[in-house]
Design a protein around this motif. Structure first.
Motif, mmCIF file in Angstrom:
data_model
loop_
_atom_site.group_PDB
_atom_site.id
_atom_site.type_symbol
_atom_site.label_atom_id
_atom_site.label_comp_id
_atom_site.label_asym_id
_atom_site.label_seq_id
_atom_site.Cartn_x
_atom_site.Cartn_y
_atom_site.Cartn_z
ATOM 1 N N THR A 43 0.890 -1.122 -0.007
ATOM 2 C CA THR A 43 0.020 0.071 -0.146
ATOM 3 C C THR A 43 0.728 1.320 0.004
ATOM 4 O OG1 THR A 43 -0.058 -0.209 2.423
ATOM 5 C CG2 THR A 43 -1.716 -1.123 1.286
ATOM 6 N N THR A 44 2.380 0.971 0.212
ATOM 7 C CA THR A 44 3.214 2.171 0.194
ATOM 8 C C THR A 44 4.413 2.030 -0.733
ATOM 9 O OG1 THR A 44 2.187 3.008 2.509
ATOM 10 C CG2 THR A 44 4.081 3.960 1.762
ATOM 11 N N PRO A 45 4.661 3.234 -1.407
ATOM 12 C CA PRO A 45 5.921 2.790 -2.280
ATOM 13 C C PRO A 45 7.187 2.659 -1.151
ATOM 14 C CG PRO A 45 4.817 4.463 -3.140
ATOM 15 C CD PRO A 45 4.085 4.410 -1.585
ATOM 16 N N GLY A 46 7.998 1.714 -1.649
ATOM 17 C CA GLY A 46 9.168 1.473 -0.777
ATOM 18 C C GLY A 46 9.781 0.117 -1.253
ATOM 19 N N ARG A 47 10.959 -0.381 -0.680
ATOM 20 C CA ARG A 47 11.574 -1.532 -0.823
ATOM 21 C C ARG A 47 11.277 -2.587 0.069
ATOM 22 N NH1 ARG A 47 16.877 -2.045 -4.190
ATOM 23 N NH2 ARG A 47 17.160 -4.202 -4.489
ATOM 24 N N PHE A 48 10.716 -3.786 -0.111
ATOM 25 C CA PHE A 48 10.537 -4.823 0.931
ATOM 26 C C PHE A 48 11.427 -6.012 0.441
ATOM 27 C CE2 PHE A 48 6.715 -2.429 0.375
ATOM 28 C CZ PHE A 48 6.143 -2.409 1.568
ATOM 29 N N ARG A 49 12.107 -6.494 1.608
ATOM 30 C CA ARG A 49 12.981 -7.712 1.530
ATOM 31 C C ARG A 49 12.726 -8.736 2.594
ATOM 32 N NH1 ARG A 49 18.168 -9.726 2.897
ATOM 33 N NH2 ARG A 49 19.398 -10.514 1.310
ATOM 34 N N ASN A 50 12.597 -9.956 1.907
ATOM 35 C CA ASN A 50 12.267 -11.076 2.958
ATOM 36 C C ASN A 50 13.001 -12.361 2.555
ATOM 37 O OD1 ASN A 50 10.516 -12.573 4.942
ATOM 38 N ND2 ASN A 50 9.629 -13.484 3.118
ATOM 39 N N VAL A 51 13.587 -13.179 3.578
ATOM 40 C CA VAL A 51 14.186 -14.275 3.052
ATOM 41 C C VAL A 51 13.283 -15.390 3.541
ATOM 42 C CG1 VAL A 51 16.229 -15.435 3.622
ATOM 43 C CG2 VAL A 51 16.518 -13.078 3.452
ATOM 44 N N GLU A 52 13.107 -16.409 2.828
ATOM 45 C CA GLU A 52 12.338 -17.564 3.380
ATOM 46 C C GLU A 52 13.411 -18.715 3.430
ATOM 47 O OE1 GLU A 52 9.107 -18.262 0.986
ATOM 48 O OE2 GLU A 52 7.965 -16.342 1.278
ATOM 49 N N PHE A 53 13.278 -19.761 4.384
ATOM 50 C CA PHE A 53 14.194 -20.552 4.550
ATOM 51 C C PHE A 53 13.743 -21.906 3.786
ATOM 52 C CE2 PHE A 53 14.415 -18.446 8.861
ATOM 53 C CZ PHE A 53 15.408 -17.670 8.443
ATOM 54 N N ALA A 54 14.742 -22.759 3.716
ATOM 55 C CA ALA A 54 14.154 -24.090 2.959
ATOM 56 C C ALA A 54 13.021 -24.493 4.036
ATOM 57 C CB ALA A 54 15.313 -25.053 3.162
ATOM 58 N N SER A 55 11.858 -25.027 2.983
ATOM 59 C CA SER A 55 10.526 -25.406 3.688
ATOM 60 C C SER A 55 9.695 -26.575 2.685
ATOM 61 C CB SER A 55 9.665 -24.211 3.881
ATOM 62 O OG SER A 55 9.152 -23.839 2.565
ATOM 63 N N LEU A 56 8.936 -27.191 3.100
ATOM 64 C CA LEU A 56 7.991 -28.291 2.418
ATOM 65 C C LEU A 56 6.910 -27.370 1.529
ATOM 66 C CD1 LEU A 56 8.377 -31.167 4.850
ATOM 67 C CD2 LEU A 56 9.952 -30.502 3.074
ATOM 68 N N THR A 57 7.000 -26.199 1.230
ATOM 69 C CA THR A 57 5.915 -25.418 0.796
ATOM 70 C C THR A 57 6.265 -25.369 -0.740
ATOM 71 O OG1 THR A 57 5.127 -24.325 2.806
ATOM 72 C CG2 THR A 57 4.633 -23.289 0.603
ATOM 73 N N VAL A 58 5.124 -25.581 -1.566
ATOM 74 C CA VAL A 58 5.181 -25.481 -3.079
ATOM 75 C C VAL A 58 4.411 -24.203 -3.275
ATOM 76 C CG1 VAL A 58 4.966 -26.389 -5.297
ATOM 77 C CG2 VAL A 58 5.989 -27.753 -3.495
ATOM 78 N N PRO A 59 4.698 -23.085 -3.449
ATOM 79 C CA PRO A 59 3.896 -21.914 -3.787
ATOM 80 C C PRO A 59 3.260 -21.881 -5.206
ATOM 81 C CG PRO A 59 6.009 -21.075 -3.619
ATOM 82 C CD PRO A 59 6.089 -22.472 -3.498
ATOM 83 N N LEU A 60 2.168 -21.372 -5.434
ATOM 84 C CA LEU A 60 1.385 -20.814 -6.664
ATOM 85 C C LEU A 60 1.163 -19.610 -6.404
ATOM 86 C CD1 LEU A 60 0.472 -21.000 -9.740
ATOM 87 C CD2 LEU A 60 -1.658 -21.815 -8.361
ATOM 88 N N VAL A 61 1.947 -18.637 -7.388
ATOM 89 C CA VAL A 61 1.869 -17.189 -6.972
ATOM 90 C C VAL A 61 1.059 -16.567 -8.219
ATOM 91 C CG1 VAL A 61 2.847 -14.943 -6.604
ATOM 92 C CG2 VAL A 61 3.674 -16.818 -5.607
ATOM 93 N N ILE A 62 -0.114 -15.865 -8.095
ATOM 94 C CA ILE A 62 -0.856 -15.392 -9.381
ATOM 95 C C ILE A 62 -0.900 -13.791 -8.868
ATOM 96 C CG2 ILE A 62 -3.273 -15.472 -10.544
ATOM 97 C CD1 ILE A 62 -3.384 -18.114 -9.134
ATOM 98 N N SER A 63 -0.126 -13.113 -9.771
ATOM 99 C CA SER A 63 0.035 -11.749 -9.607
ATOM 100 C C SER A 63 -0.798 -10.832 -10.460
ATOM 101 C CB SER A 63 1.480 -11.276 -9.623
ATOM 102 O OG SER A 63 1.774 -9.815 -9.707
ATOM 103 N N PHE A 64 -1.375 -9.645 -10.110
ATOM 104 C CA PHE A 64 -1.980 -8.670 -10.864
ATOM 105 C C PHE A 64 -1.440 -7.448 -10.674
ATOM 106 C CE2 PHE A 64 -4.801 -11.469 -8.380
ATOM 107 C CZ PHE A 64 -4.777 -11.013 -7.447
ATOM 108 N N ALA A 65 -0.189 -7.263 -10.527
ATOM 109 C CA ALA A 65 0.315 -5.881 -10.341
ATOM 110 C C ALA A 65 1.814 -6.198 -10.699
ATOM 111 C CB ALA A 65 0.061 -5.443 -8.772
ATOM 112 N N GLU A 66 3.035 -5.386 -9.823
ATOM 113 C CA GLU A 66 4.036 -5.516 -10.131
ATOM 114 C C GLU A 66 4.876 -6.884 -9.732
ATOM 115 O OE1 GLU A 66 6.233 -2.390 -7.982
ATOM 116 O OE2 GLU A 66 5.374 -0.695 -9.225
ATOM 117 N N PRO A 67 5.920 -7.405 -10.496
ATOM 118 C CA PRO A 67 6.603 -8.582 -10.139
ATOM 119 C C PRO A 67 7.468 -8.393 -9.015
ATOM 120 C CG PRO A 67 7.752 -7.325 -12.138
ATOM 121 C CD PRO A 67 6.417 -6.809 -11.720
ATOM 122 N N PHE A 68 7.626 -9.554 -8.442
ATOM 123 C CA PHE A 68 8.753 -9.781 -7.427
ATOM 124 C C PHE A 68 10.187 -10.286 -8.011
ATOM 125 C CE2 PHE A 68 4.824 -11.026 -5.600
ATOM 126 C CZ PHE A 68 4.669 -10.417 -4.275
#
Length: 277
Positions: A43-68
């Motif tokens: 909701t606000t301009p800026g730079r976001f950073r996140n580190v995800e560790f090895a997991s057993l999750t298989v994500p499906l990401v469906i975007s309708f805006a800016e890419p990651f």
């Protein structure tokens, strides 16, 4: 964008109000295949950073805006931009950056649930981000358009739940032997020996590896490493015992072995992660 808190959706906002995240637990038709469904909007301009560790999750990401921007085991570069995609298991840290304009729905699958949903060898997704059109074809394109046009998160969740449930209902069940072996690894906390699994199934280790790579995306040894790591990480956050005790409890040879695994699977030492937590 209004957020309707229906069906036990959980809304989280950042302290600074820079993003909103809505989570929904899967309905009974998705149990065992999907862990949760998330809606995310910055909701606000800026730079976001996140580190995800090895997991057993298989994500499906469906975007309708800016890419990651996403880097596997590294900081993402200028060419590491991904909009709508699926990602398989990765035995290492994943660095994710966004820039204030992201908006997406994310479906988090279990490995066996992802195999049924996508209907392709999970080795094709291992250590990769694969575009939505490549994994779901025209169905994925239509789904993204419907989600982008939906009025709110509740409507988006209803659309994606129906889509996922329909594909799962039409999919073949996972081979019983693989489902059993996967469950044994999870229940044992990653401590069961691969040779023991192969012997119980009457398979060679090579045959077991091939079957696992097809259904899960990684072999049983790699899966066990990820399971042990996440168990050790969970125990460390309970703050009830030291690293040497955690290493012994989780089946590491010694504390040095645990430290090496944390560096490989999280990109950090155990003490650094504990301080961050």
């Amino acid at each position: 964008m209004p957020v309707e808190m229906q069906h036990h959706d959980q809304l989280d906002r950042s302290v600074a109000g820079r993003f909103e995240m809505v989570r929904r637990a899967p309905g009974f038709q998705l149990e065992g295949a999907v862990t949760d469904i998330c809606g995310y909007r910055e909701t606000t301009p800026g730079r976001f950073r996140n580190v995800e560790f090895a997991s057993l999750t298989v994500p499906l990401v469906i975007s309708f805006a800016e890419p990651f921007a996403i880097g596997l085991g590294k900081n993402p570069g200028d060419n590491d931009r991904f909009g709508s995609f699926a990602a398989g298991l990765y035995a290492g840290p994943v660095v994710i950056e966004s820039f204030g304009g992201a908006c997406c729905v994310q479906v988090n699958f279990t490995p066996l649930g992802a195999r049924r949903f996508f209907g392709l060898p999970m080795s094709e997704l291992t250590d990769r981000m694969v575009g939505l059109d490549d994994v779901l074809g025209l169905e994925g394109t239509a789904l993204r358009e419907r989600l982008g046009n939906a009025r709110d998160w509740s409507a988006r969740f209803a659309i994606v739940e129906t889509f996922v449930a329909t594909r799962l209902a039409e999919a073949r069940e996972t081979q019983a032997e693989i489902a059993w072996a996967y469950d044994r690894i999870i229940v044992s906390g990653g401590r069961i020996r691969v040779s023991s699994l192969a012997d119980r199934l009457g398979w060679s280790r090579k045959h077991l590896l091939g079957k696992f790579s097809n259904a899960i995306g990684v072999g049983p040894k790699t899966l066990s490493r990820i399971v042990r790591f996440n168990r050790a990480l969970g125990l460390s956050r309970q703050d009830r015992c030291g690293w040497a005790d955690i290493a012994a409890d989780c089946g590491y040879a010694d504390q040095a072995h645990l430290v090496r695994e944390f560096r490989d699977l999280a990109g950090e030492t155990p003490t650094t992660l504990a301080a961050q937590a």
